[in-house]
Design a protein around this motif. Structure first.
Motif, mmCIF file in Angstrom:
data_model
loop_
_atom_site.group_PDB
_atom_site.id
_atom_site.type_symbol
_atom_site.label_atom_id
_atom_site.label_comp_id
_atom_site.label_asym_id
_atom_site.label_seq_id
_atom_site.Cartn_x
_atom_site.Cartn_y
_atom_site.Cartn_z
ATOM 1 N N LYS A 1 0.388 -9.888 -1.422
ATOM 2 C CA LYS A 1 1.640 -10.631 -1.405
ATOM 3 C C LYS A 1 1.452 -12.080 -1.846
ATOM 4 N N THR A 2 0.253 -12.602 -1.692
ATOM 5 C CA THR A 2 0.003 -13.996 -2.070
ATOM 6 C C THR A 2 -0.727 -14.138 -3.396
ATOM 7 N N GLU A 3 -1.247 -13.033 -3.936
ATOM 8 C CA GLU A 3 -2.063 -13.124 -5.156
ATOM 9 C C GLU A 3 -1.645 -12.065 -6.177
ATOM 10 N N PRO A 4 -0.643 -12.377 -7.015
ATOM 11 C CA PRO A 4 -0.136 -11.398 -7.986
ATOM 12 C C PRO A 4 -1.186 -10.899 -8.986
ATOM 13 N N SER A 5 -2.252 -11.642 -9.203
ATOM 14 C CA SER A 5 -3.270 -11.207 -10.161
ATOM 15 C C SER A 5 -3.999 -9.950 -9.689
ATOM 16 N N LEU A 6 -3.859 -9.580 -8.435
ATOM 17 C CA LEU A 6 -4.553 -8.410 -7.891
ATOM 18 C C LEU A 6 -3.871 -7.090 -8.242
ATOM 19 N N TYR A 7 -2.617 -7.132 -8.679
ATOM 20 C CA TYR A 7 -1.867 -5.898 -8.923
ATOM 21 C C TYR A 7 -2.550 -4.994 -9.951
ATOM 22 N N GLY A 8 -3.273 -5.589 -10.872
ATOM 23 C CA GLY A 8 -3.989 -4.806 -11.881
ATOM 24 C C GLY A 8 -5.078 -3.916 -11.309
ATOM 25 N N PHE A 9 -5.466 -4.139 -10.052
ATOM 26 C CA PHE A 9 -6.490 -3.314 -9.408
ATOM 27 C C PHE A 9 -5.909 -2.039 -8.807
ATOM 28 N N ILE A 10 -4.605 -1.966 -8.650
ATOM 29 C CA ILE A 10 -3.985 -0.806 -8.008
ATOM 30 C C ILE A 10 -4.333 0.506 -8.715
ATOM 31 N N PRO A 11 -4.271 0.591 -10.051
ATOM 32 C CA PRO A 11 -4.645 1.861 -10.683
ATOM 33 C C PRO A 11 -6.099 2.253 -10.407
ATOM 34 N N ASP A 12 -7.015 1.287 -10.406
ATOM 35 C CA ASP A 12 -8.417 1.597 -10.098
ATOM 36 C C ASP A 12 -8.556 2.121 -8.673
ATOM 37 N N MET A 13 -7.817 1.524 -7.763
ATOM 38 C CA MET A 13 -7.873 1.946 -6.367
ATOM 39 C C MET A 13 -7.287 3.351 -6.203
ATOM 40 N N LEU A 14 -6.201 3.614 -6.915
ATOM 41 C CA LEU A 14 -5.546 4.919 -6.837
ATOM 42 C C LEU A 14 -6.382 6.009 -7.503
ATOM 43 N N GLY A 15 -7.251 5.626 -8.421
ATOM 44 C CA GLY A 15 -8.087 6.593 -9.127
ATOM 45 C C GLY A 15 -9.387 6.933 -8.417
ATOM 46 N N GLN A 16 -9.581 6.434 -7.221
ATOM 47 C CA GLN A 16 -10.807 6.687 -6.461
ATOM 48 C C GLN A 16 -10.848 8.112 -5.916
ATOM 49 N N ASP A 17 -12.054 8.650 -5.773
ATOM 50 C CA ASP A 17 -12.216 9.973 -5.173
ATOM 51 C C ASP A 17 -11.932 9.948 -3.673
ATOM 52 N N ASN A 18 -12.121 8.804 -3.055
ATOM 53 C CA ASN A 18 -11.954 8.686 -1.613
ATOM 54 C C ASN A 18 -10.471 8.769 -1.243
ATOM 55 N N MET A 19 -10.132 9.786 -0.456
ATOM 56 C CA MET A 19 -8.734 10.015 -0.096
ATOM 57 C C MET A 19 -8.151 8.850 0.704
ATOM 58 N N ARG A 20 -8.937 8.267 1.568
ATOM 59 C CA ARG A 20 -8.436 7.151 2.382
ATOM 60 C C ARG A 20 -8.035 5.970 1.494
ATOM 61 N N VAL A 21 -8.800 5.724 0.441
ATOM 62 C CA VAL A 21 -8.482 4.632 -0.484
ATOM 63 C C VAL A 21 -7.187 4.945 -1.223
ATOM 64 N N ARG A 22 -7.039 6.197 -1.693
ATOM 65 C CA ARG A 22 -5.816 6.571 -2.417
ATOM 66 C C ARG A 22 -4.590 6.500 -1.518
ATOM 67 N N LEU A 23 -4.693 7.035 -0.299
ATOM 68 C CA LEU A 23 -3.551 7.007 0.619
ATOM 69 C C LEU A 23 -3.196 5.572 0.997
ATOM 70 N N GLY A 24 -4.214 4.759 1.229
ATOM 71 C CA GLY A 24 -3.973 3.349 1.541
ATOM 72 C C GLY A 24 -3.309 2.628 0.387
ATOM 73 N N THR A 25 -3.718 2.981 -0.828
ATOM 74 C CA THR A 25 -3.129 2.346 -2.011
ATOM 75 C C THR A 25 -1.664 2.749 -2.163
ATOM 76 N N ALA A 26 -1.357 4.014 -1.901
ATOM 77 C CA ALA A 26 0.047 4.451 -1.942
ATOM 78 C C ALA A 26 0.857 3.700 -0.881
ATOM 79 N N ALA A 27 0.281 3.530 0.308
ATOM 80 C CA ALA A 27 0.970 2.777 1.375
ATOM 81 C C ALA A 27 1.140 1.315 0.969
ATOM 82 N N LEU A 28 0.169 0.771 0.276
ATOM 83 C CA LEU A 28 0.250 -0.603 -0.224
ATOM 84 C C LEU A 28 1.445 -0.747 -1.164
ATOM 85 N N VAL A 29 1.580 0.192 -2.097
ATOM 86 C CA VAL A 29 2.697 0.149 -3.049
ATOM 87 C C VAL A 29 4.025 0.305 -2.310
#
Length: 137
Positions: A33-61
């Motif tokens: 919320k304070t650092e818009p430059s981080l949004y570009g990392f969302i696809p990398d986070m969503l593309g992880q094999d780790n389910m917890r990372v993907r679910l957390g990323t969906a919750a983040l969005v």
């Protein structure tokens, strides 16, 4: 040529993935919320094999869509690339996130997913298209 910014970018991505894996979702939401430059990392986070990372990323969005729609829409082209991922779960999660963002620019890529060999991916694409307001196929 200085490669320090590339290294810092990789380190930041790894840190976000590690924090998401550990369940620090609230901290990550506050950071995004304070650092818009981080949004570009969302696809990398969503593309992880780790389910917890993907679910957390969906919750983040889901959390960021209120008030940060333009930043999320800016990464739609990167997210649509995940619809071609080898892991069907990643494809389904990408479709889900695209449905949250509701950017019509994702419509074509999601429509292609209606022919995916995986039934769960097809269903995720169908649901995302409904979120976009696309006509039923």
């Amino acid at each position: 040529m200085d490669n320090s910014s590339g290294m810092q970018t990789e380190e930041m991505k790894q840190m976000l993935i590690e924090y998401m894996e550990k369940g620090f979702l609230e901290n990550i939401i506050a950071l995004f919320k304070t650092e818009p430059s981080l949004y570009g990392f969302i696809p990398d986070m969503l593309g992880q094999d780790n389910m917890r990372v993907r679910l957390g990323t969906a919750a983040l969005v889901e959390e960021l869509i209120q008030g940060h729609g333009p930043e999320l829409r800016a990464i739609v082209p990167l997210l649509t690339r995940l619809l071609k991922h080898e892991n069907p779960t990643v494809k389904g999660d990408a479709a889900y996130v695209l449905g949250i963002i509701k950017d019509p620019a994702a419509g074509g890529a999601l429509t292609e997913m209606l022919n995916d060999e995986n039934a769960a991916v097809r269903e995720s694409a169908r649901e995302a298209l409904q979120e976009l307001g696309a006509p039923e196929k």
